[in-house]
Design an enzyme around this catalytic site. Structure first.
Site, PDB file in Angstrom:
ATOM      1  N   ILE A 126      84.371  77.258  -2.886  1.00  0.00           N
ATOM      2  CA  ILE A 126      85.110  76.119  -2.320  1.00  0.00           C
ATOM      3  C   ILE A 126      85.186  76.353  -0.808  1.00  0.00           C
ATOM      4  O   ILE A 126      85.551  77.443  -0.353  1.00  0.00           O
ATOM      5  CB  ILE A 126      86.523  76.050  -2.932  1.00  0.00           C
ATOM      6  CG1 ILE A 126      86.385  75.983  -4.451  1.00  0.00           C
ATOM      7  CG2 ILE A 126      87.314  74.890  -2.316  1.00  0.00           C
ATOM      8  CD1 ILE A 126      86.892  74.802  -5.149  1.00  0.00           C
ATOM      9  N   LEU A 127      84.821  75.333  -0.047  1.00  0.00           N
ATOM     10  CA  LEU A 127      84.774  75.468   1.419  1.00  0.00           C
ATOM     11  C   LEU A 127      85.997  74.829   2.056  1.00  0.00           C
ATOM     12  O   LEU A 127      86.627  73.947   1.464  1.00  0.00           O
ATOM     13  CB  LEU A 127      83.504  74.797   1.948  1.00  0.00           C
ATOM     14  CG  LEU A 127      82.189  75.375   1.425  1.00  0.00           C
ATOM     15  CD1 LEU A 127      81.011  74.514   1.868  1.00  0.00           C
ATOM     16  CD2 LEU A 127      82.003  76.817   1.903  1.00  0.00           C
ATOM     17  N   GLU A 187      70.477  67.198 -14.994  1.00  0.00           N
ATOM     18  CA  GLU A 187      70.567  67.770 -13.645  1.00  0.00           C
ATOM     19  C   GLU A 187      69.208  67.879 -12.952  1.00  0.00           C
ATOM     20  O   GLU A 187      69.066  67.494 -11.791  1.00  0.00           O
ATOM     21  CB  GLU A 187      71.191  69.173 -13.695  1.00  0.00           C
ATOM     22  CG  GLU A 187      72.606  69.184 -14.192  1.00  0.00           C
ATOM     23  CD  GLU A 187      73.224  70.579 -14.132  1.00  0.00           C
ATOM     24  OE1 GLU A 187      73.175  71.235 -13.092  1.00  0.00           O
ATOM     25  OE2 GLU A 187      73.772  71.007 -15.167  1.00  0.00           O
ATOM     26  N   HIS A 195      76.988  68.251 -10.389  1.00  0.00           N
ATOM     27  CA  HIS A 195      78.045  68.742 -11.273  1.00  0.00           C
ATOM     28  C   HIS A 195      77.637  68.469 -12.727  1.00  0.00           C
ATOM     29  O   HIS A 195      77.187  67.363 -13.041  1.00  0.00           O
ATOM     30  CB  HIS A 195      79.379  68.045 -10.959  1.00  0.00           C
ATOM     31  CG  HIS A 195      80.500  68.574 -11.797  1.00  0.00           C
ATOM     32  ND1 HIS A 195      81.064  69.812 -11.571  1.00  0.00           N
ATOM     33  CD2 HIS A 195      81.118  68.063 -12.887  1.00  0.00           C
ATOM     34  CE1 HIS A 195      81.991  70.039 -12.487  1.00  0.00           C
ATOM     35  NE2 HIS A 195      82.049  69.003 -13.298  1.00  0.00           N
ATOM     36  N   ASP A 206      84.532  67.857  -6.223  1.00  0.00           N
ATOM     37  CA  ASP A 206      83.890  66.930  -7.177  1.00  0.00           C
ATOM     38  C   ASP A 206      84.410  65.493  -7.041  1.00  0.00           C
ATOM     39  O   ASP A 206      84.220  64.676  -7.946  1.00  0.00           O
ATOM     40  CB  ASP A 206      84.071  67.398  -8.633  1.00  0.00           C
ATOM     41  CG  ASP A 206      83.463  68.773  -8.883  1.00  0.00           C
ATOM     42  OD1 ASP A 206      82.455  69.099  -8.238  1.00  0.00           O
ATOM     43  OD2 ASP A 206      84.009  69.516  -9.718  1.00  0.00           O
ATOM     44  N   ARG A 227      88.289  82.132   3.250  1.00  0.00           N
ATOM     45  CA  ARG A 227      87.569  80.856   3.085  1.00  0.00           C
ATOM     46  C   ARG A 227      87.131  80.279   4.433  1.00  0.00           C
ATOM     47  O   ARG A 227      86.002  79.817   4.590  1.00  0.00           O
ATOM     48  CB  ARG A 227      88.475  79.867   2.351  1.00  0.00           C
ATOM     49  CG  ARG A 227      87.816  78.563   2.023  1.00  0.00           C
ATOM     50  CD  ARG A 227      88.737  77.636   1.249  1.00  0.00           C
ATOM     51  NE  ARG A 227      88.915  78.077  -0.120  1.00  0.00           N
ATOM     52  CZ  ARG A 227      89.620  77.410  -1.038  1.00  0.00           C
ATOM     53  NH1 ARG A 227      90.220  76.276  -0.715  1.00  0.00           N
ATOM     54  NH2 ARG A 227      89.735  77.861  -2.259  1.00  0.00           N
TER      55      ARG A 227
END
Ligand code: GAR
Length: 213
Positions: A95-96, A183, A112, A153, A68
């Site tokens: 995911i960072l 969206e 989202h 989120d 990651r």
């Protein structure tokens, strides 16, 4: 005339949200925006074809086979080299590490496919979000655009739009309706507001400033 906001769009798959941004640009709705880069975490993402068709430079940074931290460092470097002002997560399934959110604090936004704080956080992505909404029996769902922070989120909410669940909905029909009616509308709107300098963040609260005359 404001300096154009250099935007990078991060993708992992089909890229319909990227397409909504391109279509909005092509309709002349994003006059202060330059889509400077698309970054994909997967080499086979159809979003890359959309970028090419729209004349936007793109780059693949494979998520597979990297830690990651390594992935995050490579991504930050690519975005800084391209002098990016705003990073848009548009169906980006990675995911960072926290370093990213320090570098791009209040300069990264995510779309989202639910009304946050429902059906969100780690593990809630793509079709699964709609499966969970249907299983829970909610009558309304929708989409949220928010500033991205190290809490998945969990960042300050910019825009939300809701849609009703219909009798006979499947995860697939619901996903499509949330995309089309929520969206694809609020993501370009949020990018426009950012590019006009109209988003003010105070703690968790995002205020939308009046358009300057
Ligand atoms: C979209 O519904 C997006 O909101 C969602 O994945 C889909 C990607 O579609 N993102 C997440 O679930 C992130 N938590 P796209 O590649 O066609 O834009």
């Amino acid at each position: 005339m404001l300096k154009k906001t250099r935007v990078a769009v991060l993708v992992s798959g089909g890229g319909t949200n990227l397409q909504a941004l391109i279509d909005s640009r092509d309709r002349g709705e994003l006059p202060n925006v330059e889509f400077a880069l698309v970054v994909s975490s997967a080499a086979d993402a159809y979003a890359l074809t959309r970028a090419e068709n729209a004349g936007i430079p793109s780059l693949v940074i494979e998520r597979k086979g990297k830690k990651r931290e390594t992935f995050t460092r490579l991504l930050c470097r690519a975005l800084q080299d391209a002098e990016i002002d705003l990073v848009v997560f548009a169906g980006f399934m990675v995911i960072l590490s926290p370093e990213f959110f320090e570098t791009f604090e209040n300069r990264a936004i995510n779309v989202h496919p639910a009304l946050i704080p429902s059906f969100c956080g780690e593990g809630y992505y793509g079709l699964h979000v709609h499966e969970e909404a249907l299983a829970y029996g909610v009558k309304l769902t929708g989409a949220t655009v928010h500033f991205a922070t190290a809490v998945t989120d969990g960042g300050p909410i910019i825009l939300q739009k809701s849609v009703e669940i219909e009798e006979g909905d499947t995860p697939e029909t619901l996903q499509r309706r949330v995309m089309e009616t929520c969206e694809w509308i609020i993501l370009p709107q949020a990018v426009r507001l950012f590019s006009e300098g109209r988003l003010s963040v105070e703690g968790r609260i995002v205020r939308i400033l009046e358009e300057s005359k």
